[in-house]
Write a protein that holds these residues in place. Sequence first.
Motif, short mmCIF file in Angstrom:
data_model
loop_
_atom_site.label_atom_id
_atom_site.label_comp_id
_atom_site.label_asym_id
_atom_site.label_seq_id
_atom_site.Cartn_x
_atom_site.Cartn_y
_atom_site.Cartn_z
N THR A 60 2.37 0.04 5.25
CA THR A 60 1.98 -0.85 4.16
C THR A 60 0.90 -0.21 3.28
O THR A 60 0.18 0.68 3.72
N HIS A 97 9.55 -7.01 4.65
CA HIS A 97 9.21 -6.54 3.29
C HIS A 97 8.17 -7.47 2.65
O HIS A 97 8.47 -8.19 1.70
N PRO A 134 4.06 -10.72 7.83
CA PRO A 134 3.76 -9.28 7.79
C PRO A 134 3.30 -8.69 9.13
O PRO A 134 3.55 -7.53 9.40
N GLN A 175 -1.02 -6.87 1.64
CA GLN A 175 -0.47 -5.54 1.94
C GLN A 175 1.02 -5.64 1.68
O GLN A 175 1.62 -6.67 1.95
N TRP A 176 1.62 -4.58 1.17
CA TRP A 176 3.05 -4.64 0.93
C TRP A 176 3.75 -3.40 1.46
O TRP A 176 3.11 -2.35 1.66
N GLY A 177 5.04 -3.53 1.66
CA GLY A 177 5.81 -2.38 2.17
C GLY A 177 7.23 -2.80 2.51
O GLY A 177 7.63 -3.95 2.28
#
Length: 396
Positions: A174, A293, A160, A273-275
């Motif tokens: 994110t 991702h 990430p 954290q995501w995105g």
Amino acid sequence: MAYDAAIVGGGIGGAVLANLLARQKKRVLVLERNPGPSSRVRPEILWPATVALLQTLLPPSTAPRWLLPLQGLIFRRGNRILVKVDRNSFARVGVDPASTDPNQTRELLLGTGDFELRRGMEAVKSLFDGQRCRGVLARNVATGQDQEIEAAWTIGDDGPGSVIRKGCGIGLATRPFPMDLATFALDWPAEFPAATVHAWICERPHKSPLLALGAVPLPMNRGVCLVISFPRDPPQDDLVQTALAGWTARHPLMAAVVGEREFPRDMVRIRLQWGHAERYGVPGAACLGDAIHPVSPAGGQGANMSVADAAALADLIASGAEGEDLIRRYERRRRPANRRSVGFTRGATRFFTLPEFAVRGLFPLAFWSAPWLPAFVGRRLVKAVTTAFQERAGNP
Ligand SMILES: Cc1cc2nc3c(=O)[nH]c(=O)nc-3n(C[C@H](O)[C@H](O)[C@H](O)COP(=O)(O)OP(=O)(O)OC[C@H]3O[C@@H](n4cnc5c(N)ncnc54)[C@H](O)[C@@H]3O)c2cc1C
């Protein structure tokens, strides 16, 4: 150029790509920051397409070390079984899930192909000739010495916080995943059925910050436990530990998993954290996996997406695609599938940001209602989860 591809990060995607490119007789270098095998503790469920690809790369004799076909799932609320799924039920809805030991799988993949692996080398920045990425500046973590490495393609599989993605000026907005996770490794309890996932949903909601606890079997009689709790600001570790101790005291099976461990002392805390990145690369550099991702465990997509990204990149490099054209085709192939996969984390984020009482009420309901779904609905749901990360006909 010294290398056809310099892959930054020996995660599952980077390791798969290195193997696939080495089979095309490309000169490949993998730079991995860790001086030795990773010790990150986490479960990883792999879906059939991923397992099939890994089986083409790893000798069959290694399978018992990295692959455990799952035999069932048991979800409990306290001592009451909410859902019990066995191999026949898997077959009925058309799924064949497998659990892998993430660190063992990466080690085996990094040890097989005909490519160069340099451990203890951390990428610190990408190098450019005008608009084109020409390689990477890598630092030996032991000596602090820097070295410029030139490659036709620089690939970022560096997670990430990707240095390669940032160096290429690619943005990644994110969002925090709204639940706290903690993991620990365990020897699989002898009293548990083999290769069966066990999960407990907390049955005393109003008194506990805990939501659920899951024990996932790994190959070689090992396992990993995932503890899911509601975040508190400021953190209330004492409360989580008290709740966990009370919970395990009431349930001997859970006690067999947790043993004498304490939260957070004996666990690894994970805040995710995501995105989804705005682009996947620039001329001379492409990223894959968590670098573009990062996701939560929802739907078991992350490692599966990373392997599928690697396979697409290997294909495109083999086809002779170059520069901006390769990036455009890579994105056209992978973005729709990755968007579907990230959707599981998006959905889970929406769900877990509902008021706490609603999450506590609805979470067990979702499991309880599963066996009552008509078979065709079950099959569709399972198909959606197990194939989301795959490209579909119609994607160029
Ligand atoms: C609790 C939990 C459960 C999960 N469950 C599942 C599941 O069931 N199924 C599933 O498919 N996925 C699951 N995932 C997600 C999955 O583990 C990740 O998506 C996957 O590991 C991503 O692989 P990757 O190859 O992109 O990167 P990673 O495996 O993260 O590898 C990145 C590598 O890059 C190295 N690195 C980082 N920076 C640098 C640098 N500057 N220079 C050199 N090296 C660098 C790191 O040391 C690391 O080895 C889960 C994740 C968690 C946390």
